[in-house]
Scaffold this motif. Structure first.
Motif, mmCIF file in Angstrom:
data_model
loop_
_atom_site.group_PDB
_atom_site.id
_atom_site.type_symbol
_atom_site.label_atom_id
_atom_site.label_comp_id
_atom_site.label_asym_id
_atom_site.label_seq_id
_atom_site.Cartn_x
_atom_site.Cartn_y
_atom_site.Cartn_z
ATOM 1 N N UNK A 92 -13.668 1.132 2.099
ATOM 2 C CA UNK A 92 -15.012 1.273 0.393
ATOM 3 C C UNK A 92 -15.486 -0.415 -0.453
ATOM 4 N N UNK A 93 -14.421 -0.903 0.153
ATOM 5 C CA UNK A 93 -15.079 -2.883 0.262
ATOM 6 C C UNK A 93 -17.007 -2.861 1.003
ATOM 7 N N UNK A 94 -16.911 -2.154 1.475
ATOM 8 C CA UNK A 94 -18.627 -2.431 2.647
ATOM 9 C C UNK A 94 -19.204 -3.693 1.626
ATOM 10 N N UNK A 95 -19.526 -2.971 0.301
ATOM 11 C CA UNK A 95 -20.937 -3.608 -0.606
ATOM 12 C C UNK A 95 -20.297 -4.652 -0.673
ATOM 13 N N UNK A 96 -19.664 -5.243 -1.190
ATOM 14 C CA UNK A 96 -18.661 -6.261 -1.513
ATOM 15 C C UNK A 96 -18.417 -7.719 -0.262
ATOM 16 N N UNK A 97 -18.076 -7.038 0.909
ATOM 17 C CA UNK A 97 -17.931 -7.753 1.632
ATOM 18 C C UNK A 97 -19.852 -8.132 2.447
ATOM 19 N N UNK A 98 -20.045 -7.039 2.560
ATOM 20 C CA UNK A 98 -21.649 -7.599 3.034
ATOM 21 C C UNK A 98 -22.132 -8.480 1.823
ATOM 22 N N UNK A 99 -22.098 -8.390 0.598
ATOM 23 C CA UNK A 99 -22.714 -9.453 0.200
ATOM 24 C C UNK A 99 -21.891 -10.911 0.279
ATOM 25 N N UNK A 100 -20.617 -10.711 0.479
ATOM 26 C CA UNK A 100 -20.075 -12.202 1.223
ATOM 27 C C UNK A 100 -20.259 -12.608 2.132
ATOM 28 N N UNK A 101 -20.615 -11.585 2.978
ATOM 29 C CA UNK A 101 -21.693 -12.309 4.116
ATOM 30 C C UNK A 101 -22.803 -13.484 4.414
ATOM 31 N N UNK A 102 -23.291 -12.270 3.012
ATOM 32 C CA UNK A 102 -24.592 -12.635 2.732
ATOM 33 C C UNK A 102 -24.319 -14.427 2.241
ATOM 34 N N UNK A 103 -23.688 -14.436 1.699
ATOM 35 C CA UNK A 103 -23.523 -15.542 0.483
ATOM 36 C C UNK A 103 -23.169 -16.114 1.641
ATOM 37 N N UNK A 104 -22.321 -16.517 2.094
ATOM 38 C CA UNK A 104 -21.825 -17.376 3.703
ATOM 39 C C UNK A 104 -22.836 -17.917 4.550
#
Length: 285
Positions: free
Chosen positions: A76-88
Motif C-alpha cells: 500500500x505504501x508503494x507510491x510514497x516509497x517511489x517518491x522517496x526513491x526518486x528524491x534520494x
C-alpha cells in the motif's frame, strides 16, 4: 528558434543533466561523477534509475515504475516509497541543487518521470551513436581506418552483459537482448573492418577462430574466418575453413544447409567475392 527563444525554453524546462555524470549499463549499473562512483542505494532505487535510463528520456508512469520494483503485488505504501526513491536519486545525482529547485536529471512529467541526460553521458547511448557513425554511407561514410576506430571505441564501452543484474527482469529482457546482439554484430563488423584495412596477422586469425568457437551458428563468422585465412595463407586454407564450416553446421543443424555453398567451386567464388577481387588466388602452399 532564436537565441532568445532557446534561452526561454531552457528556463522553462530547467537544466539538462548534471555536469560530469556518466552512466553505465553495458555491464553492471554504475554512475560516476568526474570519475567518482556514486551510490544509488539499494536494489529498489537502483531499479527505478535503471528503468528510467532504459526508457531513454521517454516518460515512465508511476504505475510502470511500481510494477518494475514490486511486481504484481505492490505494498500500500508503494507510491510514497517511489517518491522517496526518486528524491534520494535526485540528491545523489545533483547534490548542489537547491532545495525546492527543479531537477535537471529526473524530471516529473505528467503521471510519471523521465530522465534527462545527454547522449554521451550513457554508455549504451554512446555505443549506438558510434555504431551509427561507423555505418554511414555515401559522402558521410568514414574511411576504413576511421571505421575501425569507431567500432573499436564502441566495443570498448562494454564491461559485461547489458543491464547486468536486471537482464532477467521482464522490463529489461528485450532491451538487454537487443544490445547484446548489437555487441556481437560490432565484434563481427570490427573484424571485417580490420581485414578491409589490410590486417592479416596471426592475432587476427586467432580472434576470428575465437568468434567462431563462441557462436558456430553465426555464418558471418565463418565467412570472416575464411577471409582471414585467405588473406594470410591463401585460397587453400580458406577452403579448408569453409569445408569445416559445412561439416560443423551439418552436425549442429542436422544437415539443413540452405545458405551454405554446396560445392567447392561455389566456396571459391564466395571467398573471392568476400575478398573483393577476382576468383583466383595463390593456394598459399
Amino acid at each position: 528558434m532564436t537565441h532568445g527563444a532557446r534561452r526561454r525554453r531552457r528556463a522553462e524546462t530547467g537544466p539538462r543533466g548534471a555536469a560530469g555524470l556518466r552512466v553505465g549499463v553495458l555491464g553492471a549499473l554504475s554512475v560516476t561523477r568526474d570519475g567518482r562512483v556514486l551510490s544509488l542505494g539499494g536494489p529498489r532505487p537502483r531499479t527505478v534509475f535503471a528503468v528510467l535510463v532504459l526508457a531513454r528520456g521517454a516518460v515512465v508512469t508511476g504505475d510502470r515504475l511500481i510494477d518494475a520494483v514490486w511486481g504484481e503485488e505492490p505494498p500500500p505504501s508503494a507510491v510514497g516509497a517511489l517518491q522517496a526513491y526518486v528524491s534520494r536519486l535526485r540528491r545523489v545525482l545533483e547534490p548542489a541543487r537547491a532545495a525546492g529547485a527543479r531537477s535537471g536529471v529526473i524530471v516529473r512529467e505528467g503521471a510519471g518521470y523521465a530522465i534527462r541526460l545527454d547522449p554521451d553521458e550513457v554508455d549504451a547511448w554512446r555505443f549506438e551513436a558510434l555504431l551509427g557513425q561507423a555505418g554511414h554511407r555515401g559522402p558521410a561514410a568514414p574511411s576504413a581506418a576511421e571505421r575501425v576506430r569507431l567500432l573499436a571505441e564502441a566495443f570498448a564501452l562494454w564491461r559485461g552483459p547489458a543491464f547486468a543484474g536486471f537482464a532477467d527482469e521482464p522490463w529489461a529482457r528485450t532491451e538487454a537482448a537487443r544490445l547484446g546482439e548489437l555487441r556481437e554484430l560490432v565484434r563481427e563488423q570490427l573484424l571485417a573492418a580490420r581485414l578491409k584495412c589490410g590486417e592479416h596477422t596471426e592475432a587476427l586469425l586467432s580472434e576470428a577462430e575465437h568468434l567462431v568457437a563462441e557462436a558456430p551458428l553465426r555464418e558471418e563468422r565463418w565467412s570472416l574466418l575464411a577471409l582471414a585465412h585467405y588473406r594470410a595463407h591463401g585460397r587453400a586454407d580458406a577452403l579448408r575453413v569453409l569445408r569445416r564450416a559445412r561439416r560443423t553446421l551439418a552436425d549442429l543443424l542436422l544437415g539443413v544447409l540452405d545458405r551454405l555453398p554446396v560445392a567447392a567451386t561455389a566456396v571459391v567464388r564466395a571467398v573471392a567475392v568476400l575478398d573483393g577481387g577476382g576468383g583466383d588466388g595463390g593456394d598459399g602452399g
